[in-house]
Design a protein around this motif. Structure first.
Motif, mmCIF file in Angstrom:
data_model
loop_
_atom_site.group_PDB
_atom_site.id
_atom_site.type_symbol
_atom_site.label_atom_id
_atom_site.label_comp_id
_atom_site.label_asym_id
_atom_site.label_seq_id
_atom_site.Cartn_x
_atom_site.Cartn_y
_atom_site.Cartn_z
ATOM 1 N N LEU A 113 18.583 9.902 -4.356
ATOM 2 C CA LEU A 113 18.212 10.191 -5.740
ATOM 3 C C LEU A 113 16.843 10.843 -5.820
ATOM 4 O O LEU A 113 16.588 11.660 -6.683
ATOM 5 C CB LEU A 113 18.235 8.895 -6.547
ATOM 6 N N GLY A 114 15.954 10.487 -4.916
ATOM 7 C CA GLY A 114 14.613 11.047 -4.906
ATOM 8 C C GLY A 114 13.600 9.993 -4.524
ATOM 9 O O GLY A 114 13.932 8.937 -3.992
ATOM 10 N N TYR A 115 12.339 10.284 -4.819
ATOM 11 C CA TYR A 115 11.240 9.394 -4.468
ATOM 12 C C TYR A 115 10.612 8.840 -5.737
ATOM 13 O O TYR A 115 10.251 9.600 -6.632
ATOM 14 C CB TYR A 115 10.188 10.147 -3.656
ATOM 15 N N LEU A 116 10.485 7.539 -5.817
ATOM 16 C CA LEU A 116 9.876 6.877 -6.957
ATOM 17 C C LEU A 116 8.379 6.770 -6.713
ATOM 18 O O LEU A 116 7.947 6.295 -5.671
ATOM 19 C CB LEU A 116 10.476 5.482 -7.140
ATOM 20 N N LYS A 117 7.601 7.233 -7.692
ATOM 21 C CA LYS A 117 6.140 7.236 -7.578
ATOM 22 C C LYS A 117 5.543 6.774 -8.894
ATOM 23 O O LYS A 117 6.174 6.861 -9.932
ATOM 24 C CB LYS A 117 5.643 8.647 -7.286
ATOM 25 N N GLY A 118 4.324 6.302 -8.850
ATOM 26 C CA GLY A 118 3.598 5.919 -10.052
ATOM 27 C C GLY A 118 2.332 6.752 -10.165
ATOM 28 O O GLY A 118 1.686 7.047 -9.171
ATOM 29 N N ASP A 119 1.978 7.137 -11.393
ATOM 30 C CA ASP A 119 0.776 7.937 -11.586
ATOM 31 C C ASP A 119 0.265 7.744 -13.013
ATOM 32 O O ASP A 119 0.972 7.243 -13.881
ATOM 33 C CB ASP A 119 1.080 9.414 -11.341
ATOM 34 N N VAL A 120 -0.956 8.170 -13.243
ATOM 35 C CA VAL A 120 -1.584 8.049 -14.558
ATOM 36 C C VAL A 120 -1.021 9.125 -15.484
ATOM 37 O O VAL A 120 -0.959 10.302 -15.120
ATOM 38 C CB VAL A 120 -3.117 8.194 -14.440
ATOM 39 N N LEU A 164 10.062 10.352 -10.799
ATOM 40 C CA LEU A 164 11.095 10.524 -9.779
ATOM 41 C C LEU A 164 10.998 11.959 -9.282
ATOM 42 O O LEU A 164 11.194 12.899 -10.049
ATOM 43 C CB LEU A 164 12.476 10.245 -10.371
ATOM 44 N N ALA A 165 10.680 12.122 -7.990
ATOM 45 C CA ALA A 165 10.425 13.441 -7.423
ATOM 46 C C ALA A 165 11.428 13.754 -6.322
ATOM 47 O O ALA A 165 12.044 12.856 -5.747
ATOM 48 C CB ALA A 165 9.012 13.494 -6.861
ATOM 49 N N ASP A 166 11.575 15.052 -6.020
ATOM 50 C CA ASP A 166 12.472 15.487 -4.950
ATOM 51 C C ASP A 166 11.852 15.320 -3.569
ATOM 52 O O ASP A 166 12.561 15.183 -2.582
ATOM 53 C CB ASP A 166 12.867 16.953 -5.144
ATOM 54 N N ASN A 191 0.804 -1.221 0.000
ATOM 55 C CA ASN A 191 0.000 0.000 0.000
ATOM 56 C C ASN A 191 0.838 1.272 0.000
ATOM 57 O O ASN A 191 0.278 2.363 0.084
ATOM 58 C CB ASN A 191 -0.940 0.015 1.208
ATOM 59 N N ASP A 192 2.168 1.161 -0.080
ATOM 60 C CA ASP A 192 3.020 2.360 -0.139
ATOM 61 C C ASP A 192 2.757 3.122 -1.429
ATOM 62 O O ASP A 192 2.535 2.525 -2.481
ATOM 63 C CB ASP A 192 4.501 1.982 -0.059
ATOM 64 N N GLU A 193 2.804 4.450 -1.353
ATOM 65 C CA GLU A 193 2.558 5.284 -2.531
ATOM 66 C C GLU A 193 3.846 5.787 -3.167
ATOM 67 O O GLU A 193 3.833 6.245 -4.301
ATOM 68 C CB GLU A 193 1.692 6.472 -2.136
ATOM 69 N N TYR A 194 4.945 5.725 -2.464
ATOM 70 C CA TYR A 194 6.242 6.138 -2.990
ATOM 71 C C TYR A 194 7.328 5.391 -2.230
ATOM 72 O O TYR A 194 7.087 4.812 -1.176
ATOM 73 C CB TYR A 194 6.436 7.651 -2.850
ATOM 74 N N LYS A 195 8.543 5.393 -2.794
ATOM 75 C CA LYS A 195 9.678 4.770 -2.138
ATOM 76 C C LYS A 195 10.911 5.609 -2.411
ATOM 77 O O LYS A 195 11.133 6.052 -3.528
ATOM 78 C CB LYS A 195 9.862 3.356 -2.682
ATOM 79 N N SER A 254 5.556 14.707 -1.779
ATOM 80 C CA SER A 254 4.325 15.366 -2.207
ATOM 81 C C SER A 254 4.405 15.922 -3.630
ATOM 82 O O SER A 254 3.385 16.259 -4.208
ATOM 83 C CB SER A 254 3.980 16.496 -1.236
ATOM 84 N N ALA A 255 5.586 16.011 -4.218
ATOM 85 C CA ALA A 255 5.750 16.543 -5.569
ATOM 86 C C ALA A 255 5.568 15.432 -6.598
ATOM 87 O O ALA A 255 5.739 14.251 -6.305
ATOM 88 C CB ALA A 255 7.126 17.176 -5.731
ATOM 89 N N LEU A 256 5.206 15.806 -7.834
ATOM 90 C CA LEU A 256 5.029 14.819 -8.898
ATOM 91 C C LEU A 256 6.365 14.431 -9.512
ATOM 92 O O LEU A 256 6.629 13.273 -9.744
ATOM 93 C CB LEU A 256 4.084 15.351 -9.973
ATOM 94 N N GLY A 257 7.237 15.380 -9.786
ATOM 95 C CA GLY A 257 8.552 15.076 -10.328
ATOM 96 C C GLY A 257 8.552 14.904 -11.829
ATOM 97 O O GLY A 257 7.608 15.264 -12.519
#
Length: 115
Positions: free
Chosen positions: A70-77, A95-97, A56-60, A100-103
């Motif tokens: 390096l930043g935060y890995l996220k997935g989005d549409v 990949l975001a800084d 259930n994690d939203e970023y890593k 809360s940012a999209l990156g």
């Protein structure tokens, strides 16, 4: 557990031979036992946090092998379109800084085998 950690270290230090394309965050969770190749650089989840990556994690948070963040890995549409059975969604990895940012959009691969 020790065998998993040893294999992860071996995969992260070797030259990639076999890669798997990751397009969604669910794919990233599925291949969490492997290091990632982003923009030609092998990255890993900070510390040994890949062992406790929850579905259930939203970023890593990712770091290089030297330990630099390096930043935060996220997935989005990326976009969606209407089709006969409803809506079809195109997913992408970002990949975001900050969490809360999209990156910016990046191409992510899982390193499954090395030379």
């Amino acid at each position: 557990m020790k065998r998993k950690i040893r294999r992860y270290r071996k995969l992260s230090t070797g030259r990639p031979k076999k890669l798997i394309d990751i397009r969604t965050f669910r794919d990233a969770w599925r291949y969490r036992d492997y290091p990632f190749l982003i923009n030609g650089e092998i990255t890993c989840v900070t510390g040994n946090q890949w062992l406790w990556w929850h579905c259930n994690d939203e970023y890593k948070q990712l770091s290089t092998l030297n330990g630099e963040s390096l930043g935060y890995l996220k997935g989005d549409v990326i976009r969606s379109r209407k089709c006969y059975s409803g809506w079809f969604y195109y997913w992408g990895m970002y990949l975001a800084d900050s969490p809360s940012a999209l990156g910016k959009r990046v191409k992510v691969f899982a390193v499954v085998e090395v030379y």
